[in-house]
Design a protein around this motif. Structure first.
Motif, short mmCIF file in Angstrom:
data_model
loop_
_atom_site.label_atom_id
_atom_site.label_comp_id
_atom_site.label_asym_id
_atom_site.label_seq_id
_atom_site.Cartn_x
_atom_site.Cartn_y
_atom_site.Cartn_z
N VAL A 1 -14.83 -6.33 -23.76
CA VAL A 1 -14.06 -5.08 -23.73
C VAL A 1 -13.35 -4.88 -25.07
O VAL A 1 -13.30 -3.76 -25.61
N ASP A 2 -12.83 -5.96 -25.64
CA ASP A 2 -12.15 -5.86 -26.93
C ASP A 2 -13.08 -5.31 -28.01
O ASP A 2 -12.68 -4.49 -28.84
N GLU A 3 -14.32 -5.78 -28.02
CA GLU A 3 -15.27 -5.31 -29.03
C GLU A 3 -15.59 -3.82 -28.84
O GLU A 3 -15.71 -3.08 -29.82
N VAL A 4 -15.71 -3.39 -27.59
CA VAL A 4 -15.96 -1.96 -27.34
C VAL A 4 -14.76 -1.14 -27.80
O VAL A 4 -14.92 -0.10 -28.47
N MET A 5 -13.58 -1.60 -27.48
CA MET A 5 -12.39 -0.84 -27.84
C MET A 5 -12.20 -0.78 -29.36
O MET A 5 -11.70 0.22 -29.89
N ALA A 6 -12.59 -1.83 -30.05
CA ALA A 6 -12.50 -1.81 -31.52
C ALA A 6 -13.41 -0.73 -32.08
O ALA A 6 -13.06 -0.05 -33.07
N GLU A 7 -14.57 -0.54 -31.46
CA GLU A 7 -15.49 0.51 -31.92
C GLU A 7 -14.92 1.89 -31.60
O GLU A 7 -14.98 2.81 -32.43
N ILE A 8 -14.38 2.03 -30.39
CA ILE A 8 -13.78 3.32 -30.00
C ILE A 8 -12.63 3.68 -30.93
O ILE A 8 -12.46 4.85 -31.32
N GLU A 9 -11.86 2.68 -31.30
CA GLU A 9 -10.67 2.91 -32.13
C GLU A 9 -11.03 3.59 -33.45
O GLU A 9 -10.26 4.40 -33.98
#
Length: 248
Positions: free
Chosen positions: A58-66
């Motif tokens: 989830v952290d990796e996905v959120m880093a991309e969304i950010e």
């Protein structure tokens, strides 16, 4: 004794930015891997198997969304999870939506509803919009078209209504499969009885996914099925409108 919390992971196919069909505004669209259905018109057969997806936290996905958050926020958009079938990985989907809501991002879940029972109330509380794909209102056609049963999708639709979660219905129009007048009218009457349906998107069947079938070495079952002409598409939209629905 220190306790280590394992990060929530899922398997994803890809992500993209889109405007218009995946929710309001410009969207960060995440395609999750794995689907329990085998729809004959599926445009993304490369998302069918979880084993083919990339394991991601989830952290990796959120880093991309950010990276795109200022842009999609300014454009009145948000984040859409699709697939594949996002509810095949409910903990991963819930984890992403929870983090999106903490950032004030609009969230949309694109689903067939076949696995709607796997969506917990907490996940749905973090879901601003459901894009619910009802593939046919005829039980036998639904089975032949998808390999699954219709009832879980209808149960999910009524649950979303009870919870007050807004819904956009997606209806793929396939000549000879989903253009039956009685089935369209039946679906229109069902949807008119719900209080949370904002619109019905009638989506003309297309064959843009055909090259993916070729690359995978599998048969595209509807390769010879014609695409609907504008007259048929408008006829079906008008049928939904006759039930008081906003059909686009």
């Amino acid at each position: 004794m220190k306790t280590t919390v394992e990060p929530v992971t899922g398997r994803i196919h890809s992500w993209d930015l889109s405007t218009g069909v995946d929710g309001p505004g410009t969207r960060f669209v995440l395609f999750l891997s794995g689907c329990p259905l085998r729809c004959l018109y599926c445009a993304n057969p490369d998302t069918w198997h979880m084993r083919d997806g990339k394991r991601t936290t989830v952290d990796e996905v959120m880093a991309e969304i950010e990276k795109y958050r200022p842009f999609i926020t300014t454009a009145g958009g948000g984040v859409t999870l699709t697939g594949g079938e996002a509810l095949l990985q409910p903990a991963f989907t819930a984890g992403i939506f929870r983090r999106c809501k903490e950032l004030g991002l609009h969230t949309a879940l694109d689903t067939s509803g076949f696995l709607g029972a796997r969506a917990g109330d907490e996940l749905l509380a973090d879901t601003d919009l459901v894009l619910l794909d009802i593939k046919s209102f005829d039980v036998r056609t639904y089975r032949r078209l998808t390999g699954g049963d219709l009832s879980p999708t209808l149960n999910f639709a009524t649950r979303l209504d009870r919870l007050g979660v807004p819904v956009w219905i997606r209806y793929v129009l396939v000549p000879g499969w989903t253009d039956d007048m009685a089935a369209v009218d039946g679906l229109g009457a069902f949807l008119a009885g719900l209080g949370n349906v904002d619109r019905v998107d009638v989506l003309p069947f297309h064959k843009l996914g055909a090259p993916k079938y070729d690359a995978l070495g599998i048969t595209f079952p509807l390769r010879d099925t014609p695409t609907p002409d504008p007259h048929l598409t408008e006829r079906v939209r008008e049928q939904f409108r006759e039930h008081g629905l906003r059909a686009l």
